[in-house]
Design a protein around this motif. Structure first.
Motif, PDB file in Angstrom:
ATOM      1  N   LEU A 350      28.562 -25.682 -61.079  1.00  0.00           N
ATOM      2  CA  LEU A 350      28.047 -25.248 -62.376  1.00  0.00           C
ATOM      3  C   LEU A 350      26.711 -24.518 -62.251  1.00  0.00           C
ATOM      4  O   LEU A 350      26.316 -23.790 -63.158  1.00  0.00           O
ATOM      5  CB  LEU A 350      27.844 -26.458 -63.300  1.00  0.00           C
ATOM      6  N   TYR A 351      26.018 -24.717 -61.129  1.00  0.00           N
ATOM      7  CA  TYR A 351      24.646 -24.212 -61.021  1.00  0.00           C
ATOM      8  C   TYR A 351      24.566 -22.707 -61.237  1.00  0.00           C
ATOM      9  O   TYR A 351      23.769 -22.224 -62.052  1.00  0.00           O
ATOM     10  CB  TYR A 351      24.038 -24.581 -59.665  1.00  0.00           C
ATOM     11  N   ARG A 352      25.394 -21.954 -60.526  1.00  0.00           N
ATOM     12  CA  ARG A 352      25.265 -20.488 -60.605  1.00  0.00           C
ATOM     13  C   ARG A 352      25.665 -19.935 -61.980  1.00  0.00           C
ATOM     14  O   ARG A 352      24.951 -19.074 -62.520  1.00  0.00           O
ATOM     15  CB  ARG A 352      26.065 -19.841 -59.483  1.00  0.00           C
ATOM     16  N   PRO A 353      26.782 -20.386 -62.590  1.00  0.00           N
ATOM     17  CA  PRO A 353      27.060 -19.896 -63.951  1.00  0.00           C
ATOM     18  C   PRO A 353      25.963 -20.254 -64.950  1.00  0.00           C
ATOM     19  O   PRO A 353      25.608 -19.429 -65.804  1.00  0.00           O
ATOM     20  CB  PRO A 353      28.391 -20.584 -64.306  1.00  0.00           C
ATOM     21  N   LEU A 354      25.414 -21.469 -64.849  1.00  0.00           N
ATOM     22  CA  LEU A 354      24.347 -21.859 -65.768  1.00  0.00           C
ATOM     23  C   LEU A 354      23.065 -21.093 -65.467  1.00  0.00           C
ATOM     24  O   LEU A 354      22.316 -20.745 -66.388  1.00  0.00           O
ATOM     25  CB  LEU A 354      24.099 -23.364 -65.684  1.00  0.00           C
ATOM     26  N   ARG A 355      22.826 -20.824 -64.200  1.00  0.00           N
ATOM     27  CA  ARG A 355      21.644 -20.047 -63.827  1.00  0.00           C
ATOM     28  C   ARG A 355      21.736 -18.641 -64.405  1.00  0.00           C
ATOM     29  O   ARG A 355      20.746 -18.066 -64.863  1.00  0.00           O
ATOM     30  CB  ARG A 355      21.555 -19.987 -62.298  1.00  0.00           C
ATOM     31  N   ARG A 356      22.952 -18.102 -64.398  1.00  0.00           N
ATOM     32  CA  ARG A 356      23.155 -16.779 -64.992  1.00  0.00           C
ATOM     33  C   ARG A 356      22.951 -16.837 -66.503  1.00  0.00           C
ATOM     34  O   ARG A 356      22.408 -15.897 -67.102  1.00  0.00           O
ATOM     35  CB  ARG A 356      24.565 -16.284 -64.662  1.00  0.00           C
ATOM     36  N   LEU A 357      23.396 -17.927 -67.129  1.00  0.00           N
ATOM     37  CA  LEU A 357      23.238 -18.073 -68.578  1.00  0.00           C
ATOM     38  C   LEU A 357      21.766 -18.118 -68.972  1.00  0.00           C
ATOM     39  O   LEU A 357      21.353 -17.453 -69.922  1.00  0.00           O
ATOM     40  CB  LEU A 357      23.943 -19.342 -69.051  1.00  0.00           C
ATOM     41  N   VAL A 358      20.954 -18.901 -68.260  1.00  0.00           N
ATOM     42  CA  VAL A 358      19.560 -19.081 -68.673  1.00  0.00           C
ATOM     43  C   VAL A 358      18.665 -17.961 -68.161  1.00  0.00           C
ATOM     44  O   VAL A 358      17.644 -17.646 -68.780  1.00  0.00           O
ATOM     45  CB  VAL A 358      19.010 -20.451 -68.209  1.00  0.00           C
ATOM     46  N   GLY A 359      19.040 -17.335 -67.024  1.00  0.00           N
ATOM     47  CA  GLY A 359      18.205 -16.278 -66.469  1.00  0.00           C
ATOM     48  C   GLY A 359      16.790 -16.770 -66.217  1.00  0.00           C
ATOM     49  O   GLY A 359      16.585 -17.803 -65.586  1.00  0.00           O
ATOM     50  N   VAL A 360      15.823 -16.039 -66.749  1.00  0.00           N
ATOM     51  CA  VAL A 360      14.419 -16.445 -66.605  1.00  0.00           C
ATOM     52  C   VAL A 360      13.850 -16.862 -67.961  1.00  0.00           C
ATOM     53  O   VAL A 360      12.630 -16.972 -68.110  1.00  0.00           O
ATOM     54  CB  VAL A 360      13.570 -15.298 -66.005  1.00  0.00           C
ATOM     55  N   ASP A 361      14.722 -17.099 -68.939  1.00  0.00           N
ATOM     56  CA  ASP A 361      14.273 -17.437 -70.286  1.00  0.00           C
ATOM     57  C   ASP A 361      13.914 -18.920 -70.366  1.00  0.00           C
ATOM     58  O   ASP A 361      14.782 -19.781 -70.195  1.00  0.00           O
ATOM     59  CB  ASP A 361      15.365 -17.122 -71.309  1.00  0.00           C
ATOM     60  N   PRO A 362      12.652 -19.249 -70.608  1.00  0.00           N
ATOM     61  CA  PRO A 362      12.233 -20.651 -70.589  1.00  0.00           C
ATOM     62  C   PRO A 362      12.913 -21.514 -71.642  1.00  0.00           C
ATOM     63  O   PRO A 362      13.246 -22.671 -71.371  1.00  0.00           O
ATOM     64  CB  PRO A 362      10.717 -20.580 -70.812  1.00  0.00           C
ATOM     65  N   TRP A 363      13.129 -20.984 -72.849  1.00  0.00           N
ATOM     66  CA  TRP A 363      13.726 -21.810 -73.902  1.00  0.00           C
ATOM     67  C   TRP A 363      15.199 -22.083 -73.629  1.00  0.00           C
ATOM     68  O   TRP A 363      15.699 -23.180 -73.892  1.00  0.00           O
ATOM     69  CB  TRP A 363      13.540 -21.162 -75.269  1.00  0.00           C
ATOM     70  N   ARG A 364      15.913 -21.092 -73.106  1.00  0.00           N
ATOM     71  CA  ARG A 364      17.307 -21.336 -72.738  1.00  0.00           C
ATOM     72  C   ARG A 364      17.393 -22.376 -71.625  1.00  0.00           C
ATOM     73  O   ARG A 364      18.234 -23.273 -71.652  1.00  0.00           O
ATOM     74  CB  ARG A 364      17.979 -20.036 -72.279  1.00  0.00           C
ATOM     75  N   SER A 365      16.531 -22.214 -70.641  1.00  0.00           N
ATOM     76  CA  SER A 365      16.525 -23.160 -69.529  1.00  0.00           C
ATOM     77  C   SER A 365      16.175 -24.575 -69.996  1.00  0.00           C
ATOM     78  O   SER A 365      16.791 -25.552 -69.566  1.00  0.00           O
ATOM     79  CB  SER A 365      15.518 -22.702 -68.468  1.00  0.00           C
ATOM     80  N   ALA A 366      15.198 -24.672 -70.886  1.00  0.00           N
ATOM     81  CA  ALA A 366      14.813 -25.987 -71.414  1.00  0.00           C
ATOM     82  C   ALA A 366      15.987 -26.634 -72.144  1.00  0.00           C
ATOM     83  O   ALA A 366      16.264 -27.836 -71.978  1.00  0.00           O
ATOM     84  CB  ALA A 366      13.616 -25.839 -72.346  1.00  0.00           C
ATOM     85  N   ALA A 367      16.694 -25.832 -72.953  1.00  0.00           N
ATOM     86  CA  ALA A 367      17.827 -26.362 -73.710  1.00  0.00           C
ATOM     87  C   ALA A 367      18.928 -26.851 -72.784  1.00  0.00           C
ATOM     88  O   ALA A 367      19.471 -27.948 -72.962  1.00  0.00           O
ATOM     89  CB  ALA A 367      18.371 -25.295 -74.657  1.00  0.00           C
ATOM     90  N   VAL A 368      19.281 -26.048 -71.781  1.00  0.00           N
ATOM     91  CA  VAL A 368      20.372 -26.414 -70.876  1.00  0.00           C
ATOM     92  C   VAL A 368      19.982 -27.616 -70.010  1.00  0.00           C
ATOM     93  O   VAL A 368      20.775 -28.551 -69.846  1.00  0.00           O
ATOM     94  CB  VAL A 368      20.762 -25.203 -69.998  1.00  0.00           C
ATOM     95  N   SER A 369      18.774 -27.612 -69.457  1.00  0.00           N
ATOM     96  CA  SER A 369      18.337 -28.723 -68.605  1.00  0.00           C
ATOM     97  C   SER A 369      18.256 -30.028 -69.395  1.00  0.00           C
ATOM     98  O   SER A 369      18.709 -31.078 -68.929  1.00  0.00           O
ATOM     99  CB  SER A 369      16.973 -28.404 -67.983  1.00  0.00           C
ATOM    100  N   GLY A 370      17.701 -29.964 -70.601  1.00  0.00           N
ATOM    101  CA  GLY A 370      17.618 -31.162 -71.436  1.00  0.00           C
ATOM    102  C   GLY A 370      18.982 -31.666 -71.861  1.00  0.00           C
ATOM    103  O   GLY A 370      19.246 -32.880 -71.872  1.00  0.00           O
ATOM    104  N   THR A 371      19.889 -30.751 -72.206  1.00  0.00           N
ATOM    105  CA  THR A 371      21.235 -31.149 -72.617  1.00  0.00           C
ATOM    106  C   THR A 371      21.983 -31.802 -71.463  1.00  0.00           C
ATOM    107  O   THR A 371      22.673 -32.814 -71.643  1.00  0.00           O
ATOM    108  CB  THR A 371      22.025 -29.931 -73.124  1.00  0.00           C
ATOM    109  N   LEU A 372      21.872 -31.238 -70.269  1.00  0.00           N
ATOM    110  CA  LEU A 372      22.515 -31.825 -69.095  1.00  0.00           C
ATOM    111  C   LEU A 372      22.022 -33.241 -68.844  1.00  0.00           C
ATOM    112  O   LEU A 372      22.807 -34.147 -68.545  1.00  0.00           O
ATOM    113  CB  LEU A 372      22.244 -30.963 -67.861  1.00  0.00           C
ATOM    114  N   MET A 373      20.712 -33.451 -68.984  1.00  0.00           N
ATOM    115  CA  MET A 373      20.162 -34.778 -68.734  1.00  0.00           C
ATOM    116  C   MET A 373      20.620 -35.760 -69.805  1.00  0.00           C
ATOM    117  O   MET A 373      20.969 -36.909 -69.499  1.00  0.00           O
ATOM    118  CB  MET A 373      18.630 -34.715 -68.696  1.00  0.00           C
ATOM    119  N   SER A 374      20.646 -35.325 -71.063  1.00  0.00           N
ATOM    120  CA  SER A 374      21.133 -36.190 -72.141  1.00  0.00           C
ATOM    121  C   SER A 374      22.586 -36.584 -71.899  1.00  0.00           C
ATOM    122  O   SER A 374      22.968 -37.746 -72.068  1.00  0.00           O
ATOM    123  CB  SER A 374      21.022 -35.477 -73.492  1.00  0.00           C
TER     124      SER A 374
END
Length: 417
Positions: A350-374
Motif C-alpha cells: 500500500l505504501y507506494r499507491p498511498l505515497r502517490r496519493l499524498v505526494g508532498v501535501d502535508p494535510w493529505r499525508s496527515a489525514a492518511v497517516s492518522g486514518t491508518l493508525m485509527s
C-alpha cells in the motif's frame, strides 16, 4: 452532448447522491459502507472505460497492491475448504477490493468545484451526524425508536441494545474519519471556522461516547494524533510509521495472546467485564492458533467456537464472541502464519499507491497517516477481520483524502485572495 460527457455528469450526480447519505450510513452502524463501495466502484469503472486513454486503470504500484491483496484473499478462500465455511466471504472481499480500485479514478476525474462540493457535503453531514448520535444516546435512543417504532411483542430492551451497538459503531466510524475531517476543515474553511469546526466535532464526539459508555473512540483519537502530526511534518515518515504499525499488528498479533495469558485470573477479574472478556478471548485464541499455526483452522472457523467460561456474575458466555475482536489474531487463527505473512505483504504494498496519493501535501499525508493508525487500533480491539463494511470504510477513509486540496492549489488560492 457526447457519450463521455454524459457518463461524466451521471458519475458526478451519483457521487453527490450517495455521499449525501453519509451520516445516515454511520447512524445505522456503518454497515452500508460495503454497499457504497460497490455502488461507487461500479460507476468508477464505467468512467474509466470512457477515459482510459488519459487515466490508466491501475499504475504499476496499484496493480502490485491489488494483486497482493487478491493473493491473500485466494489463500483465505482456500482455507475455507477445511473450516466448512467455503470461500464465499473471501470471494466477496476480493470483489469488493477490485471494485474499490476504481474509486480513486472516479475522484481524480472530478472537477475541483465538484470535489469542493463533495468536501462540504462530508463536513456538513459529519458535523450534523455526530450531533444526532449524541442526541440519540442522551434521549435513551429515542431517535432510533422514532424512526423505527417498536412493533407488537418486540422487546424494548433488545431494541435499545441494538441501538446502543449501532451507535457505538457509529462513534468508532467518526473517530476513524476524524483525521480526514480535520484536514478538510483546515483546507476548505477559513482558519477561524476550521478551528471551531474541529474543536466542536471532537467535543461532541467525545460527549456522545461518554454518554454511550464507549472507551474505544477516545482511544482512537489519542492514538491517531501522533501519526496525524507526523504525517503533517513528514509525508514519508507518517506513512512509514502508520503502515509499520498496521503490519506489526498483524505479524506480531500472537504476542497479544501471550500478554493476555500472563495477566492471570486476578488481573482479568479486576478489569471491566468487556476487557476481562477480551483478554480471555485473546488467551483462548492463542491456544487455538497453537493447534494449527501454519495453515490455520480455516476461514470463519472462529464463528463456530462455542467453548465458554463463567463470568463474575455467574453467566456462561463463549470465549469467542463471533470473532476474536483482534484482526491479527483472527488472521493467525483462521489463515495461519501463511495468511498473516501474505496480509502483511499486501499491507506493505500500500505504501507506494498511498505515497502517490499524498505526494508532498502535508494535510493529505496527515489525514492518511492518522486514518491508518485509527484503523489499526480499532482493528486490534473491536472489529471482525472479514467484515465487509469495515474494509469499505477504511478504504473510503483513505481514498477520500483525494478531496483535500493540494498544497499547490492552497498556495495559489492564498496568492489570489
Amino acid at each position: 452532448m457526447t457519450f463521455r460527457s454524459l457518463i461524466d455528469r451521471v458519475a458526478t450526480g451519483w457521487l453527490l447522491l450517495w455521499l449525501s447519505f453519509f451520516a445516515v450510513y454511520i447512524h445505522m452502524g456503518g454497515l452500508a459502507f460495503a454497499g457504497l463501495v460497490i455502488l461507487l466502484g461500479a460507476v468508477g469503472w464505467v468512467v474509466w472505460l470512457t477515459q482510459r486513454q488519459e487515466y490508466p486503470a491501475l499504475t504499476r504500484p496499484g496493480l502490485v497492491c491489488l494483486s497482493a491483496f487478491l493473493i491473500f484473499f485466494l489463500w483465505l478462500g482456500v482455507s475455507g475448504l477445511w473450516s466448512g465455511a467455503g470461500p464465499e466471504t473471501a470471494i466477496r472481499l476480493a470483489g469488493q477490493m477490485a471494485l474499490f480500485a476504481s474509486i480513486p479514478i472516479l475522484l481524480r476525474t472530478r472537477t475541483e468545484q465538484t470535489r469542493d462540493t463533495l468536501s462540504h457535503i462530508l463536513m456538513a453531514m459529519s458535523l450534523g451526524g455526530v450531533a444526532v448520535l449524541a442526541l440519540d444516546v442522551a434521549s435513551g435512543y429515542g431517535i432510533n425508536t422514532l424512526l423505527d417504532p417498536i412493533g407488537p411483542g418486540e422487546s424494548l430492551n433488545k431494541r435499545q441494545g441494538e441501538a446502543e451497538m449501532n451507535i457505538g459503531r457509529g462513534h468508532v466510524v467518526y473517530a476513524l474519519l476524524t483525521p480526514l475531517l480535520i484536514a478538510l476543515f483546515a483546507t476548505r474553511l477559513s482558519r477561524g471556522w476550521a478551528i471551531a469546526a474541529s474543536l466542536g466535532f471532537v467535543a461532541v464526539l467525545l460527549t456522545g461516547t461518554l454518554l454511550n459508555r464507549l472507551a474505544v473512540a477516545p482511544v482512537l483519537l489519542i492514538g491517531a494524533a501522533p501519526l496525524f502530526w507526523m504525517g503533517f511534518r513528514s509525508p514519508r515518515w507518517g506513512l512509514r510509521l502508520s503502515l509499520g504499525a498496521a503490519c506489526a499488528s498483524i505479524l506480531l498479533a500472537p504476542l497479544v495472546g501471550v500478554i493476555s495469558r500472563l495477566m492471570g485470573e486476578g488481573v482479568m477479574a479486576s478489569l471491566p467485564m468487556s476487557w476481562d472478556h477480551r483478554l480471555r478471548m485473546w488467551d483462548y485464541s492463542l491456544a487455538r492458533i497453537s493447534e494449527a499455526p501454519l495453515l490455520g483452522k480455516g476461514l470463519d472457523s472462529s464463528r463456530n467456537m462455542q467453548d465458554a467460561f463463567t463470568t463474575r456474575i455467574g453467566v456462561d458466555v463463549p470465549f469467542v464472541s463471533l470473532h476474536p475482536h483482534n484482526f491479527g489474531l483472527q488472521t493467525w487463527m483462521e489463515a495461519g502464519a501463511l495468511g498473516a505473512v501474505l496480509l502483511t505483504i499486501a499491507l506493505l504494498t500500500l505504501y507506494r499507491p498511498l505515497r502517490r496519493l499524498v505526494g508532498v501535501d502535508p494535510w493529505r499525508s496527515a489525514a492518511v497517516s492518522g486514518t491508518l493508525m485509527s484503523a489499526t487500533i480499532a482493528s486490534a480491539v473491536t472489529v471482525g477481520a472479514w467484515q465487509y463494511w469495515w474494509w469499505g470504510l477504511v478504504g473510503l477513509g483513505l481514498t477520500l483524502a483525494a478531496l483535500i486540496p493540494s498544497q499547490h492549489r492552497l498556495n495559489t488560492n492564498r496568492l489570489t485572495d
